[in-house]
Design an enzyme around this catalytic site. Sequence first.
Site, PDB file in Angstrom:
ATOM      1  N   ARG A  19      18.414  -3.858  -4.997  1.00  0.00           N
ATOM      2  CA  ARG A  19      18.627  -2.545  -5.680  1.00  0.00           C
ATOM      3  C   ARG A  19      20.617  -2.685  -5.529  1.00  0.00           C
ATOM      4  NH1 ARG A  19      15.995   1.937  -3.468  1.00  0.00           N
ATOM      5  NH2 ARG A  19      14.298  -0.101  -1.437  1.00  0.00           N
ATOM      6  N   THR A  85       7.726  -5.634   6.796  1.00  0.00           N
ATOM      7  CA  THR A  85       8.798  -5.489   8.741  1.00  0.00           C
ATOM      8  C   THR A  85       7.638  -5.425   9.351  1.00  0.00           C
ATOM      9  OG1 THR A  85       8.276  -2.911   8.393  1.00  0.00           O
ATOM     10  CG2 THR A  85       9.872  -3.237   7.313  1.00  0.00           C
ATOM     11  N   GLU A 160       3.557   5.641   4.719  1.00  0.00           N
ATOM     12  CA  GLU A 160       5.090   4.624   3.424  1.00  0.00           C
ATOM     13  C   GLU A 160       4.527   6.332   2.265  1.00  0.00           C
ATOM     14  OE1 GLU A 160       7.592   2.806   3.735  1.00  0.00           O
ATOM     15  OE2 GLU A 160       7.270   3.072   5.808  1.00  0.00           O
TER      16      GLU A 160
END
Length: 483
Positions: A19, A85, A160
């Site tokens: 992004r 992650t 999440e």
Amino acid sequence: MTEADVAAVIIMAAGAGTRMKSVRPKVLHEVAGRSMIAHAIKAANALAPDRLAVVIGHEREQVQQHLAEFAPHVLIAVQEQPLGTGDAVRAGLSVLPDISGEIVVTSGDVPLLKGETLRRLVASHRQTGSAVTVLTAVVPDATGYGRIIRAGDQVAAIIEHRDADQAQLEINEINSGIYVFDADLLRAGVDALTTANAQGELYLPGVVAFARQRGLGVNGYVLTDYLQAEGVNDRIELAARNAELNRRILRHWMAEGVTVVDPKTTWIHADVDLAADVTLKPGTSLEGATSVASGAVIGPDTTLIDVEVAENAEVVRTHAVLSVIGAGASVGPFAYLRPGTQVGERAKIGAFVEAKNAQLGAGAKVPHLTYCGDAIIGEGSNIGAGTIFANYDGVTKSVTRVGAHSFVGSDSVLVAPLTIADGAYVAAGSVVTRDVGAGELAVARGQQRNVAGWVDRRRSGTAAQEAAKEAARTRDNTDGENQ
Ligand code: UD1
Ligand code: CA
């Protein structure tokens, strides 16, 4: 607070940062003049970790080169594919074999996080005797973050955003992405992760559920200053974090006795050092390793990059790079100091002067409209308006030396290499190509010749001729009266 000293810190910095839309890896973008990865390493260092591992992947050569420059002690772990992650931490653990004790996991894109916060997090982890401690924060807008599911004083799970149901989305306690883990638990937990989630990634927060299933304690330590936990995912967030860190840096220096006339238009990088009783006027930007001593006044509209300013100097509407400005010196308005400029005590660089690799002795003055390149100017000398130090012959650069208490007349060109000795003079308008000895006057210009009657002969019928005639009449009459 003196505790900490953890076994290891893992900084996750391998994400693609899509992004950001940048050819630069996200963690190399700067906040307050320091790369985000450098902020993360500085915070981690506050824990005095035995080992510090940085997980890199995307554009890793660039990150590796940057780390080699300022943090050669860090261990580099490579994550080949950004699989999440959990996978990033697995890569980190691969360079930390046989480690036991506490491992702190943090991110390379959280530039406001303080080392002090990490120390408090570790202290809370130890106090509660937990297997995992998550740094959490209660935020006004939790969009995009993992939500903290509480069970009493424990954290039961982290869900999440993309995996959350409506009730979970209402939770505004979020996962900062910063944790302390027991090393053995972390290794086992990461190995057990699966990709059964909305993004098909290995989620590090899955280790929380893993710990709970084994009846181990998972502590959530709430960071009240939640802005510290905010990350950077795009350029809008980059600007917001930069503005917030700048506000904090300004507050710090104001508390230390610096006058900031207009905080809205003043920017100070993280590595700048200021003394009490410095004054910063509007539109000032202090960058890199700039330092300013007490009593100095900077601005308005001044940018200093890696500049050292001594006591009571004044720098007005100036752009300066890698320069030293002496005590009580005066620079500007409209001065441009390029690398290697050293302005002596009480010396002056005035309006529309460009200096490069120039040394001015104490009290020397270059007051107006001058190019001063590769110059060494002795104390008390004066360089007249419009002087050019011609340092470049088209092939090589050479130095001009001007001794102490010498005087260079206006509009002179000093052609280097050249030495003008102590107590020497150069007549205005000279093009000086040979050395000038002590006490000598150099005159190097065409002789003046006044041609009588020229206007009468060559400009007849003009206003100039009329004016000259009128001047002659007045002169004759006056001569008559005097007789
Ligand atoms: C993560 C957390 C989320 C938390 C948020 C806080 C997970 C699954 N989610 O989400 O709960 O609220 O951080 O900001 O952990 N990285 C790698 N390799 C990868 C993926 C990421 O090194 O394969 C690094 C990134 O460079 C970044 C950090 O890990 O520094 C976080 O990754 P990011 O993709 O930004 O996670 P979020 O979606 O923000
Ligand atoms: Ca993130």
